[in-house]
Scaffold this motif. Structure first.
Motif, PDB file in Angstrom:
ATOM      1  N   GLN A  11      -8.883 -29.398  18.939  1.00  0.00           N
ATOM      2  CA  GLN A  11      -8.136 -28.923  17.765  1.00  0.00           C
ATOM      3  C   GLN A  11      -6.675 -29.371  17.835  1.00  0.00           C
ATOM      4  N   ILE A  12      -6.107 -29.310  19.073  1.00  0.00           N
ATOM      5  CA  ILE A  12      -4.705 -29.725  19.235  1.00  0.00           C
ATOM      6  C   ILE A  12      -4.566 -31.220  19.024  1.00  0.00           C
ATOM      7  N   GLU A  13      -5.529 -32.001  19.521  1.00  0.00           N
ATOM      8  CA  GLU A  13      -5.474 -33.437  19.351  1.00  0.00           C
ATOM      9  C   GLU A  13      -5.569 -33.838  17.879  1.00  0.00           C
ATOM     10  N   GLU A  14      -6.405 -33.140  17.124  1.00  0.00           N
ATOM     11  CA  GLU A  14      -6.533 -33.421  15.691  1.00  0.00           C
ATOM     12  C   GLU A  14      -5.235 -33.107  14.951  1.00  0.00           C
ATOM     13  N   ARG A  15      -4.639 -31.983  15.346  1.00  0.00           N
ATOM     14  CA  ARG A  15      -3.362 -31.615  14.699  1.00  0.00           C
ATOM     15  C   ARG A  15      -2.267 -32.613  15.034  1.00  0.00           C
ATOM     16  N   ALA A  16      -2.241 -33.084  16.294  1.00  0.00           N
ATOM     17  CA  ALA A  16      -1.238 -34.079  16.708  1.00  0.00           C
ATOM     18  C   ALA A  16      -1.437 -35.378  15.935  1.00  0.00           C
ATOM     19  N   SER A  17      -2.677 -35.714  15.698  1.00  0.00           N
ATOM     20  CA  SER A  17      -2.972 -36.937  14.944  1.00  0.00           C
ATOM     21  C   SER A  17      -2.463 -36.837  13.513  1.00  0.00           C
ATOM     22  N   ARG A  18      -2.603 -35.669  12.937  1.00  0.00           N
ATOM     23  CA  ARG A  18      -2.107 -35.465  11.562  1.00  0.00           C
ATOM     24  C   ARG A  18      -0.591 -35.568  11.504  1.00  0.00           C
ATOM     25  N   TYR A  19       0.095 -34.987  12.516  1.00  0.00           N
ATOM     26  CA  TYR A  19       1.558 -35.043  12.526  1.00  0.00           C
ATOM     27  C   TYR A  19       2.068 -36.466  12.744  1.00  0.00           C
TER      28      TYR A  19
END
Length: 461
Positions: A11-19
């Motif tokens: 979940q954190i990796e997906e959010r980092a990718s969006r940012y």
């Protein structure tokens, strides 16, 4: 436990990718869209007096505007709002295309002029030079009479001219100076509807824009855009009150006495008044122009004469020769349009020798409803009766949640009632007051008919 950790990491990796794809700005500015809009004061009324009564009940600095909403008959509805609220919706020019400022009759206002003339009837007139000359004389008069400094740079010059008509609005931007009201300005005496900057008349494509010879530029401001500054400058009632504001007055009683003396002396000598531009009845002028501007022919009014005892307006027409007697255009002679104000009818006569020898005069036709006093009386009586039966009719409308391309709300939400101001202006006209006593079609010739020789003599002189 390990599965939960893996899910959290994903979940954190997906959010980092969006940012990474959409990074945050260096400075965060919260957006509160509702707070960007001005406070919502937006009420629509069917009648002008209802709008002004609502203004009296408001603590906010609100104003009355008129909106045209029906093509053909010029019906208007009245909006009460603030300058900021109106500009918020008006600036895009997607809605509210046909708007007018209603200048209260007793309110302090700027000096302003509504100038126009028919280009076809005045082919040699130079509108720009005439406007410049008027501004020069007004500036000189302000200095001599009030010790007020004024120059062309203080005059906001707006243009809505067409191929047929020269049309200008002049609004004087005098620093710390205003006139007591419309009467002291000498232009108008009642709640005047003055078209807004960037607006067009309904059914027309020409908006009121800055004239190419305009020399006025508003003061620059960090908080207000240049277009908004122009808009605010164009509002005649937008007067900044301060301790240094001078209120100018004019001795209107003396001017009125001079006007009465002129009309008395004129009617004693010839029994008529005359002119080459607008008659005392501009609505009838426009109607007559509509009669001679059709089928590709652009006629005009060369001269008008008004005969007091008979209440007869005689228009000498130029560039239009079509004759109802022979069913075609005369080769060289123009026609006359005669408007009988007493019986509210119009008819045609000719300068042509053959038509004159036959004593030709066309059938009488009724004046249209918008210039008919009988129609205004009938509308007022019907509205009064309806208002007595239902005192809730004409309540305020909702704020502009459903603006359409031609106005604020749909036509179905508005009635067809005429404003009482139009009724009062018509009934107070001394020359038209007797029209209600006689039948619409009752007169077409008779003992009061004016000899053709007298009409032609007046037109020639």
């Amino acid at each position: 436990m390990e599965r939960k950790w893996e899910a959290k990491l994903k979940q954190i990796e997906e959010r980092a990718s969006r940012y990474e794809k959409k990074p945050l700005p260096s400075v965060y500015r919260p957006r509160l869209s509702k707070l960007e809009e001005p406070p919502s004061i937006w009420k629509l009324f069917h009648r002008q007096n209802q709008a002004f009564n609502f203004v009296k009940s408001c603590k906010e600095d609100v104003h009355v505007f008129a909106l045209e909403y029906k093509v053909g008959n010029g019906q208007r509805i009245y909006l009460v709002t603030t300058y900021a609220q109106l500009w918020f919706y008006y600036k895009s020019r997607k809605n509210l295309l046909h708007c007018y400022e209603v200048i209260p009759e007793n309110a302090v206002c700027k000096l302003y002029f509504d100038l126009e003339f028919n280009k076809l009837a005045n082919p040699e007139a130079d509108g720009k030079k005439m406007v410049a000359l008027l501004i020069e004389h007004v500036c000189k008069a302000l200095q001599e009479l009030y010790r007020v400094n004024c120059s062309p740079e203080d005059v906001f010059n707006l243009d809505s001219s067409t191929d047929e008509k020269f049309s200008r609005h002049l609004i004087f931007q005098l620093r710390d100076v205003a006139f007591k009201d419309n009467i002291h300005v000498g232009v108008y005496t009642r709640n005047r509807n003055f078209r807004l900057y960037k607006s067009s008349k309904i059914g027309k494509q020409v908006a009121l824009e800055i004239a190419e010879d305009n020399r006025f530029f508003p003061e620059q401001s960090k908080n207000i855009s240049e277009e908004n500054q122009y808009f605010l400058s164009s509002l005649v009632s937008n007067v900044r009150f301060s301790d240094t504001l001078r209120i100018l007055t004019c001795d209107t009683s003396q001017n009125e006495q001079k006007r009465v003396e002129y009309f008395n002396s004129t009617s004693t000598k010839a029994g008529n008044i005359e002119g080459f531009h607008c008659s005392p009845y501009p609505e009838i002028d426009q109607f007559v122009l509509s009669l001679v501007n059709k089928n590709g022919i652009k006629g005009g009014i060369r001269h008008w004469s008004y005969f007091f005892p008979e209440e007869l307006l005689v228009y000498d027409i130029c560039k239009y020769r079509w004759c109802r007697n022979i069913g075609r255009a005369h080769k060289s002679n123009n026609i006359m349009i005669l408007v009988d104000l007493k019986n509210e009818v119009w008819y045609q006569k000719c300068h042509d020798p053959v038509c004159k020898a036959e004593n030709f005069r066309s059938d009488c036709f009724p004046l249209p409803a918008e210039v008919s006093l009988l129609y205004l009386l009938k509308e007022e009586e019907e509205f009064t009766a309806a208002e007595t039966m239902n005192s809730d009719t004409g309540s305020a409308q909702k704020p502009p949640s459903g603006l359409s391309s031609e106005g604020a709300v749909s036509d179905a939400d508005w009635d067809d009632g005429l404003d009482e101001t139009d009724f009062v202006e018509a009934t107070e006209d001394a020359e038209l007051a007797e029209a209600a006593e006689s039948g619409l079609f009752g007169y077409c010739g008779g003992e009061e008919d004016i000899p053709d020789e007298l009409i032609v003599q007046v037109l020639r002189e």
